[in-house]
Write an enzyme that holds these catalytic residues in place. Structure first.
Site, PDB file in Angstrom:
ATOM      1  N   HIS A  29       0.835  -1.201   0.000  1.00 18.12           N
ATOM      2  CA  HIS A  29       0.000   0.000   0.000  1.00 18.12           C
ATOM      3  C   HIS A  29       0.869   1.251   0.000  1.00 18.12           C
ATOM      4  O   HIS A  29       0.587   2.217  -0.715  1.00 18.12           O
ATOM      5  CB  HIS A  29      -0.906   0.002   1.232  1.00 18.12           C
ATOM      6  CG  HIS A  29      -1.853  -1.153   1.272  1.00 18.12           C
ATOM      7  ND1 HIS A  29      -3.213  -1.004   1.115  1.00 18.12           N
ATOM      8  CD2 HIS A  29      -1.643  -2.486   1.471  1.00 18.12           C
ATOM      9  CE1 HIS A  29      -3.804  -2.194   1.204  1.00 18.12           C
ATOM     10  NE2 HIS A  29      -2.871  -3.097   1.424  1.00 18.12           N
ATOM     11  N   ASP A 134      -5.789   5.669   1.310  1.00 13.51           N
ATOM     12  CA  ASP A 134      -6.019   4.246   1.117  1.00 13.51           C
ATOM     13  C   ASP A 134      -7.409   3.903   1.643  1.00 13.51           C
ATOM     14  O   ASP A 134      -7.887   4.495   2.616  1.00 13.51           O
ATOM     15  CB  ASP A 134      -4.949   3.453   1.881  1.00 13.51           C
ATOM     16  CG  ASP A 134      -4.950   1.985   1.529  1.00 13.51           C
ATOM     17  OD1 ASP A 134      -5.848   1.257   2.031  1.00 13.51           O
ATOM     18  OD2 ASP A 134      -4.076   1.554   0.773  1.00 13.51           O
ATOM     19  N   SER A 157      -6.158  -0.071  -3.604  1.00 14.12           N
ATOM     20  CA  SER A 157      -4.857  -0.632  -3.970  1.00 14.12           C
ATOM     21  C   SER A 157      -4.967  -1.978  -4.660  1.00 14.12           C
ATOM     22  O   SER A 157      -3.968  -2.515  -5.133  1.00 14.12           O
ATOM     23  CB  SER A 157      -3.982  -0.780  -2.719  1.00 14.12           C
ATOM     24  OG  SER A 157      -4.583  -1.675  -1.808  1.00 14.12           O
TER      25      SER A 157
END
Length: 311
Positions: A29, A134, A157
């Site tokens: 990530h 994220d 992601s």
């Protein structure tokens, strides 16, 4: 900060737009948002990358092809989280998910306050704050909605297929995609994650509703079908496929035997089917590489996203 987009006429000399990256503290990530930072910086937009000092160091150390410390428009913010347990990984665990990292993931939720403070500080320096977080950090950036000149975008992601599969399972698989080529026998997500990590994922869903759109680590050449499905499921949001910058395997928990490998190699190397597979792979690889070139499909989507956030 260097290379600001100054308005000039009102004498305030504020940067027009800055982007704040909020990654999830796991390498797969961290590096994706660092790579995206580099792409967005090419549009002369300052980037603020905010995470713990340890994970910023990890991301910089493992990046390839460029030196993030040498870029004047990239600013790192070392944030602090409370101490947490660091258990050793269990190599004998039935579930291969790295559950020893769960205490870190839980501690990361305490980044909400320092992220909010950073956003408030930047809100006085820029006309607009764009937060790219994220998907696992949605709750951490929830205070974006309290800052009038800030808006957030969720970065996924994983592939659009994975995003659709997660959403489809959460809906009880009661939606019939009704699209050509949709696989009939999808592998289950069971045992992909621990129960505790599944709870962590679920805890972020409601906060994702606060975003202004979604970015995906994919390109429409590969996943047009699943991008279309995600847009139908979440039709009030904007969606951009800007990658790719990881496969669903129903037998992921099994060892691959030497005979299995041998049979696959024989198929690839000495059969008409293998010739076709290799040709498709070469053609697909070329198309994906071209996707990020000037005029390519992913580059056009990134251009569209930049136009949107600098409107």
């Amino acid at each position: 900060m260097a290379n600001h987009q100054n308005l000039g006429l009102d004498g305030l000399h504020k940067t027009k737009v800055v982007v704040v990256m909020v990654p999830f503290p796991a390498q797969g990530h961290l590096n994706q948002l660092l790579h995206l930072s580099r792409l967005i910086m090419s549009y002369n937009i300052p980037i603020h990358y905010a995470c713990t000092a340890t994970h910023i160091h990890q991301a910089i150390l493992r990046v390839h092809g460029w030196d993030p410390n040498s870029v004047s428009n990239l600013h790192f913010h070392d944030l602090t989280i409370p101490p947490f347990l660091c258990p050793q990984p269990n190599p004998n665990s039935q579930n291969k998910f790295p559950s020893h990292l769960q205490p870190l993931f839980n501690a990361t939720l305490h980044l909400r306050e320092p992220i909010a403070a950073l956003l408030r500080e930047l809100s006085f320096e820029a006309r607009r704050i764009i937060v790219i977080n994220d998907s696992m950090m949605a709750s951490v950036v929830q205070d974006v909605v309290t800052i009038p000149n800030a808006e957030s975008y969720t970065f996924n992601s994983v592939s659009a297929f994975s995003c659709f599969l997660y959403k489809w399972e959460s809906m009880g698989k009661n939606l019939e995609p009704n699209v050509e080529g949709f696989p009939k026998d999808l592998p289950s997500l069971e045992d992909c994650f621990t129960t505790e990590f599944e709870d962590s994922i679920a805890s972020q869903y409601d906060f994702q509703n606060l975003n202004s759109g979604c970015l995906y680590n994919t390109c429409r050449i590969v996943e047009a079908t699943y991008m279309d499905l995600m847009e139908k499921l979440d039709h009030d949001k904007k969606h951009w496929a800007i990658g790719p910058f990881n496969p669903d395997w129903s037998r992921r928990d099994q060892l691959v035997t030497s005979s299995t490998v041998e049979n696959v190699v024989k198929t690839l190397m000495a059969s008409k089917e293998g010739d076709e597979i290799r040709k498709r792979a070469v053609d697909m690889g070329k198309a994906i590489r071209q996707a990020m070139d000037e005029g390519g499909v992913s580059r056009l989507e990134l251009d569209s996203f930049i136009t949107h956030i600098t409107r």
